[in-house]
Design an enzyme around this catalytic site. Structure first.
Site, PDB file in Angstrom:
ATOM      1  N   TYR A 103       0.937  -1.221   0.229  1.00 21.33           N
ATOM      2  CA  TYR A 103      -0.001  -0.058   0.072  1.00 21.33           C
ATOM      3  C   TYR A 103       0.817   1.256  -0.095  1.00 21.33           C
ATOM      4  CZ  TYR A 103      -3.300   3.700   1.610  1.00 21.33           C
ATOM      5  OH  TYR A 103      -3.886   4.537   1.796  1.00 21.33           O
ATOM      6  N   ASP A 159       0.609   6.797  10.422  1.00 21.63           N
ATOM      7  CA  ASP A 159       1.487   5.977  10.704  1.00 21.63           C
ATOM      8  C   ASP A 159       2.957   6.032  10.362  1.00 21.63           C
ATOM      9  OD1 ASP A 159       1.588   4.629   7.790  1.00 21.63           O
ATOM     10  OD2 ASP A 159      -0.555   4.592   8.331  1.00 21.63           O
ATOM     11  N   ASP A 189      -3.696   9.703   2.455  1.00 23.36           N
ATOM     12  CA  ASP A 189      -3.639   8.262   2.878  1.00 23.36           C
ATOM     13  C   ASP A 189      -4.729   8.375   4.033  1.00 23.36           C
ATOM     14  OD1 ASP A 189      -2.938   5.899   3.797  1.00 23.36           O
ATOM     15  OD2 ASP A 189      -1.331   6.661   4.908  1.00 23.36           O
ATOM     16  N   SER A 190      -6.117   8.181   3.528  1.00 29.42           N
ATOM     17  CA  SER A 190      -7.196   8.318   4.459  1.00 29.42           C
ATOM     18  C   SER A 190      -7.536   6.889   5.055  1.00 29.42           C
ATOM     19  CB  SER A 190      -8.197   9.174   4.054  1.00 29.42           C
ATOM     20  OG  SER A 190      -8.942   8.411   2.890  1.00 29.42           O
TER      21      SER A 190
HETATM   22  N1  SAM Z   1      -1.230   4.211   5.884  1.00 30.68           N
HETATM   23  C1  SAM Z   1      -2.329   3.122   6.116  1.00 30.68           C
HETATM   24  C2  SAM Z   1      -1.908   1.965   5.477  1.00 30.68           C
HETATM   25  O1  SAM Z   1      -0.759   1.367   5.413  1.00 30.68           O
HETATM   26  O2  SAM Z   1      -2.705   1.077   4.797  1.00 30.68           O
HETATM   27  C3  SAM Z   1      -3.760   3.586   5.919  1.00 30.68           C
HETATM   28  C4  SAM Z   1      -4.466   4.393   6.869  1.00 30.68           C
HETATM   29  S1  SAM Z   1      -3.798   5.858   7.698  1.00 30.68           S
HETATM   30  C5  SAM Z   1      -3.581   5.307   9.332  1.00 30.68           C
HETATM   31  C6  SAM Z   1      -5.375   6.865   7.715  1.00 30.68           C
HETATM   32  C7  SAM Z   1      -5.343   8.040   8.497  1.00 30.68           C
HETATM   33  O3  SAM Z   1      -6.195   9.014   8.152  1.00 30.68           O
HETATM   34  C8  SAM Z   1      -5.567   7.789  10.056  1.00 30.68           C
HETATM   35  O4  SAM Z   1      -4.648   7.851  10.821  1.00 30.68           O
HETATM   36  C9  SAM Z   1      -6.875   8.847  10.251  1.00 30.68           C
HETATM   37  O5  SAM Z   1      -6.579   9.306  11.631  1.00 30.68           O
HETATM   38  C10 SAM Z   1      -6.318   9.889   9.025  1.00 30.68           C
HETATM   39  N2  SAM Z   1      -7.603  10.694   8.971  1.00 30.68           N
HETATM   40  C11 SAM Z   1      -8.984  10.350   8.639  1.00 30.68           C
HETATM   41  N3  SAM Z   1      -9.550  11.479   8.606  1.00 30.68           N
HETATM   42  C12 SAM Z   1      -8.818  12.598   8.602  1.00 30.68           C
HETATM   43  C13 SAM Z   1      -8.889  14.107   8.317  1.00 30.68           C
HETATM   44  N4  SAM Z   1     -10.056  14.685   8.148  1.00 30.68           N
HETATM   45  N5  SAM Z   1      -7.891  14.576   8.263  1.00 30.68           N
HETATM   46  C14 SAM Z   1      -6.424  14.377   8.492  1.00 30.68           C
HETATM   47  N6  SAM Z   1      -6.184  12.880   8.707  1.00 30.68           N
HETATM   48  C15 SAM Z   1      -7.180  11.941   8.634  1.00 30.68           C
END
Ligand code: SAM
Length: 304
Positions: A78, A103, A173-174
């Site tokens: 990913y 992350d 990356d949401s």
């Molecule tokens: N990088 C990951 C992977 O390896 O599959 C995927 C998901 S990443 C952890 C998604 C992030 O988007 C989450 O930490 C979440 O808190 C963040 N997020 C969700 N809504 C958001 C927003 N409105 N603004 C900034 N970050 C947001």
């Protein structure tokens, strides 16, 4: 009831003791499961439930609101694709913005590009950053790059305040569009992304599964075609621990120098030979192949 009439078989129990099952209305009728060795962290932030567990075959797993975000074993598929698909499609990217991605994995990948001078990230939830630093050092290593500036806040608000034409690339990356990430899939957000990009700049956003969410994808494609006047393309990769085993990306460019996403202008393969942490998944061949769609998806999405 039907369940009680089924033969007594371990795989048929509604909840398997000792296993994590990913049950969500976003994928009704199916639930991928992983065997849990140990729960390492459970917390509740202002935005979501955060959990980390040790699985028996995919390493440590990060879960937000019951949905798997990454596992140590397949996160490369990913993070490498969402980053290098856009960055290898333009010459010499210098300023890159990451929305979400708390992350640090996308930062780790952006940092491979020596042309990059500035990497901004806006993640809404500090707990995700802290938990990643504690449990996923090979992913959160991305935060250690001196070009990175971390902003904790809503990506929607952050982008509105960005000066027009600032970035060469924006990577979104949401998490899924239920919860804090909902607005990251809507038209006003894409408008702010387009505004924040220089002419011929690129966006890559997580764009769900062709098996599960064609309706969501068709909506994203329609919005992006209206907003991004350059190229608009859908690509995909395999990620075994995501629902349906795959995830798509929407790649768009703004009006300006033409971007041909299917034919990368930059080959990272050579740089990679010198790296102490070589790429596990991405290469130039898989870059072009990622844009080949199954016939049913090709008909629904089309491409230009
Ligand atoms: N990088 C990951 C992977 O390896 O599959 C995927 C998901 S990443 C952890 C998604 C992030 O988007 C989450 O930490 C979440 O808190 C963040 N997020 C969700 N809504 C958001 C927003 N409105 N603004 C900034 N970050 C947001």
């Amino acid at each position: 009831d039907t369940l009680s009439k089924l033969p007594n078989h371990a795989g048929l129990s509604a909840v398997i003791p000792g296993w994590f099952s990913e049950i969500s209305p976003m994928w009704p009728g199916e639930a991928h499961s992983l065997k849990v060795e140990k729960i390492l962290f459970e917390g509740k932030s202002e935005y979501q439930n955060v959990m980390v567990f040790q699985s028996s075959t995919y390493g440590k797993v990060l879960v937000l609101d019951g949905v798997i975000q990454l596992t140590e074993r397949d996160e490369c598929a990913y993070q490498e694709m969402i980053t290098h698909l856009p960055l290898c499609s333009i010459p010499n990217p210098k300023k890159v913005l990451v929305i979400g991605g708390g992350d640090g994995g996308v930062l780790r990948e952006v940092a491979r590009h020596s042309s990059v001078e500035k990497i901004d990230i806006c993640e809404i939830d500090k707990m995700v950053v802290d938990v990643s630093k504690q449990f996923f050092p090979d992913v959160s290593v991305g935060f250690e790059d001196p070009r990175v500036t971390l902003n904790i806040g809503d990506g929607v608000a952050f982008l509105k305040a960005v000066e027009e034409g600032t970035y060469d690339a924006v990577i979104v990356d949401s998490s899924d569009p239920i919860g804090p990430a909902q607005e990251l899939f809507e038209k006003p957000f894409f408008n702010s992304v387009a505004r924040a990009l220089r002419p011929g700049g690129v966006m890559c956003t997580q764009a769900e599964s062709i098996w599960l969410h064609m309706d969501i994808i068709e909506g994203i494609v329609a919005n992006c075609r209206q907003i991004f006047k350059g190229s608009v393309n859908y690509a995909w990769t395999t990620v075994p621990t995501y629902p349906s085993g795959m995830i798509g990306f929407m790649l768009c460019s703004t009006e300006g120098p033409t971007v041909d996403f299917k034919n990368p202008v930059y080959s990272i393969d050579e740089d990679d030979k010198q790296s102490t942490r070589p790429l596990k998944f991405y290469n130039s061949e898989i870059h072009s192949a990622a844009f080949c769609l199954p016939s049913f998806a090709k008909r629904a999405i089309g491409s230009k």
